[in-house]
Design a protein around this motif. Sequence first.
Motif, short mmCIF file in Angstrom:
data_model
loop_
_atom_site.label_atom_id
_atom_site.label_comp_id
_atom_site.label_asym_id
_atom_site.label_seq_id
_atom_site.Cartn_x
_atom_site.Cartn_y
_atom_site.Cartn_z
N ALA A 1 0.87 -1.27 0.12
CA ALA A 1 -0.21 -0.10 0.13
C ALA A 1 0.95 1.34 -0.06
O ALA A 1 1.85 1.35 0.68
CB ALA A 1 -0.90 0.14 1.16
N CYS B 1 1.66 5.05 0.99
CA CYS B 1 1.11 5.83 2.20
C CYS B 1 1.53 7.20 2.05
O CYS B 1 2.66 7.53 1.77
CB CYS B 1 1.45 5.32 3.34
SG CYS B 1 0.77 3.35 3.64
N ARG C 1 -3.24 9.12 4.66
CA ARG C 1 -4.08 8.07 3.59
C ARG C 1 -3.27 7.04 3.14
O ARG C 1 -1.98 7.15 3.00
CB ARG C 1 -4.33 9.01 2.29
CG ARG C 1 -5.71 9.85 2.91
CD ARG C 1 -5.75 11.06 1.57
NE ARG C 1 -4.57 11.91 1.98
CZ ARG C 1 -4.76 13.35 2.10
NH1 ARG C 1 -5.79 13.84 1.47
NH2 ARG C 1 -3.44 13.98 2.14
N ILE D 1 -3.30 4.17 -0.38
CA ILE D 1 -4.10 3.67 -1.58
C ILE D 1 -3.40 2.34 -1.70
O ILE D 1 -2.25 2.10 -1.56
CB ILE D 1 -3.99 4.57 -3.02
CG1 ILE D 1 -2.67 4.77 -3.25
CG2 ILE D 1 -4.78 5.84 -2.87
CD1 ILE D 1 -2.56 5.33 -4.70
N ASP E 1 -9.57 -5.56 0.57
CA ASP E 1 -10.33 -4.35 1.19
C ASP E 1 -10.47 -4.60 2.81
O ASP E 1 -10.27 -3.56 3.36
CB ASP E 1 -11.97 -4.51 0.39
CG ASP E 1 -12.01 -4.22 -0.81
OD1 ASP E 1 -11.10 -3.46 -1.54
OD2 ASP E 1 -13.16 -4.52 -1.55
N MET F 1 -6.96 -3.30 3.69
CA MET F 1 -6.91 -1.74 3.93
C MET F 1 -7.61 -1.46 5.38
O MET F 1 -7.18 -0.39 5.83
CB MET F 1 -7.43 -1.38 2.57
CG MET F 1 -6.90 -1.50 1.39
SD MET F 1 -5.05 -0.66 1.45
CE MET F 1 -5.56 1.02 1.47
N GLU G 1 -5.29 1.20 7.16
CA GLU G 1 -5.84 2.52 7.68
C GLU G 1 -5.59 2.60 9.28
O GLU G 1 -5.16 3.61 9.56
CB GLU G 1 -7.13 2.42 7.11
CG GLU G 1 -7.20 2.85 5.73
CD GLU G 1 -8.48 2.58 5.00
OE1 GLU G 1 -9.31 2.44 5.61
OE2 GLU G 1 -8.61 2.71 3.79
N SER H 1 3.13 10.65 -2.57
CA SER H 1 3.51 10.10 -1.11
C SER H 1 4.50 11.01 -0.38
O SER H 1 4.37 11.08 0.90
CB SER H 1 4.08 8.60 -1.34
OG SER H 1 4.61 7.96 -0.40
N LEU I 1 -1.56 11.98 -1.05
CA LEU I 1 -1.91 10.90 -2.11
C LEU I 1 -3.43 11.30 -2.55
O LEU I 1 -3.76 10.61 -3.63
CB LEU I 1 -1.94 9.78 -1.73
CG LEU I 1 -0.50 8.95 -1.66
CD1 LEU I 1 -0.69 7.69 -0.89
CD2 LEU I 1 0.02 8.69 -3.03
N SER I 2 -4.17 12.21 -2.40
CA SER I 2 -5.44 12.56 -2.72
C SER I 2 -5.38 12.84 -4.38
O SER I 2 -4.48 13.49 -4.89
CB SER I 2 -6.12 13.62 -2.02
OG SER I 2 -5.57 14.79 -2.39
N SER J 1 -4.49 7.79 -8.28
CA SER J 1 -5.13 6.32 -8.50
C SER J 1 -4.36 5.59 -9.69
O SER J 1 -3.55 6.35 -10.75
CB SER J 1 -6.70 6.50 -8.91
OG SER J 1 -6.84 6.64 -10.28
#
Length: 431
Positions: free
Chosen positions: A197, A199, A203, A205, A243, A246, A251, A311, A316-317, A320
């Motif tokens: 992931a 980070c 956040r 992804i 999922d 995550m 998270e 990152s 990271l908003s 994708s």
Amino acid sequence: MKVLLVGGGGREHALAWKIARSPLLTKLWCAPGNPGIAAVAECVPIGAESIEALVAFARERAVDLVVVGPEAPLTLGLADALGAAGIPCFGPSAAAARLEGSKTFTKEVLDAASAPTAAWARFEDPAAARDHVHAQGAPIVVKADGLAAGKGVVVAGTVEEAEAAIADIMESRVHGEAGASVVIEECMMGEEASFFALCDGTRAIPLAAAQDHKRVGEGDTGPNTGGMGAYSPPPAFTDAMRDEVMARVVEPVLAEMAHRGAPFRGVLFVGLMLTATGPRVIEFNVRFGDPECQALMLRLESDLLPALAASAAGDLSGVSLRWSADPSLIVVVAARGYPGPVAKGEPIGGLEAAASIPGVRVFHAGTARGPGGSVVASGGRVLGIGATAPDLRAAREAAYAAVDALDWPGGFCRRDIAHRALGAAPLGAAL
Ligand code: AMP
Ligand code: GLY
């Protein structure tokens, strides 16, 4: 964007290859790099652990982003030193890198985050450790608490094996000071998978998952290694598991790290056991896995560089990433004797023939330039032979065809990479 990549193994070759394809890139250096990396980056003779020299180089060349491959510079504080110099770094601070450096710290964070993991206890006294093993029975897992180059873990099938591990680690100090204390864990059962992931401190992804092959021998026998091969995605790791990991691991662990004043930026490598009751954490690493990273880079369709920069910048908003549905597979070719002592300097032939096979990409790990510009072996794991294809079986066939095109009698590989997904591979040539 001017980028300095730190490291010189197969993981860094895969990262360099991917970063070099970014339209945002204006210059790529790699310290120290290797002959494969030299085809896509300018290699500079600075060791990956020479923190001051790396910071000085990045400052002099006005580097926009430093991407750190291995864990050692991170635990030595490279990200902190670069941060103090105002240079963005992909990779965590030394405080956040404790998720790899200290098993006790990791277990405390996992428990505070209520993340699923094995029950555990820590001991500084060998007698107390033995009492615990007697009380719990076998199978049971004994780990040196500090960094032991991935070798400080014994999965003991019997109480006697566990006692011998305690003696080796704590009394004989076979891993040095890493064995001043041990962590003893419940033995989890299932298939293993590595999940990654990205980070930014708050956040995360999801990247993708891969399955490594840690033992040196076919059928998962013999001593542990850094990894003899990998493939992605592992069919055993479902989207629902991703999922769940995550939501229940990545998270909450990020929140706990931020709460402790050590926000995690970089790539979190979640080593998982896929148990009958769901995925549970075996360990974290604070970097990409090797060879897993090679398998991931072959499947990543999006530009990697803006994601690494986001990152590092803590935002990271908006990021994708797209992944190819085609699986990838990596066969590590190692020098005979690995993971023990190996011969260096033997020339490796057939590299161009291997790379010309459709779908194949050859990543260099422990290679060096020899006489007359030849490529010679210079380490334990020497090459990562990667392939992608519309299905995993075809990727495996292509990768082994490339292995068989190599001319290096001193090399060997496992011939059963992806056996959990495909069963054993047909036998090929000697290498
Ligand atoms: P580590 O260095 O923590 O990744 O451990 C090395 C290997 O030991 C893992 O890849 C697992 O195969 C095994 N292992 C570690 N911890 C456990 C556990 N609690 N239960 C079962 N196997 C484990
Ligand atoms: N392949 C396992 C690791 O990178 O730690």
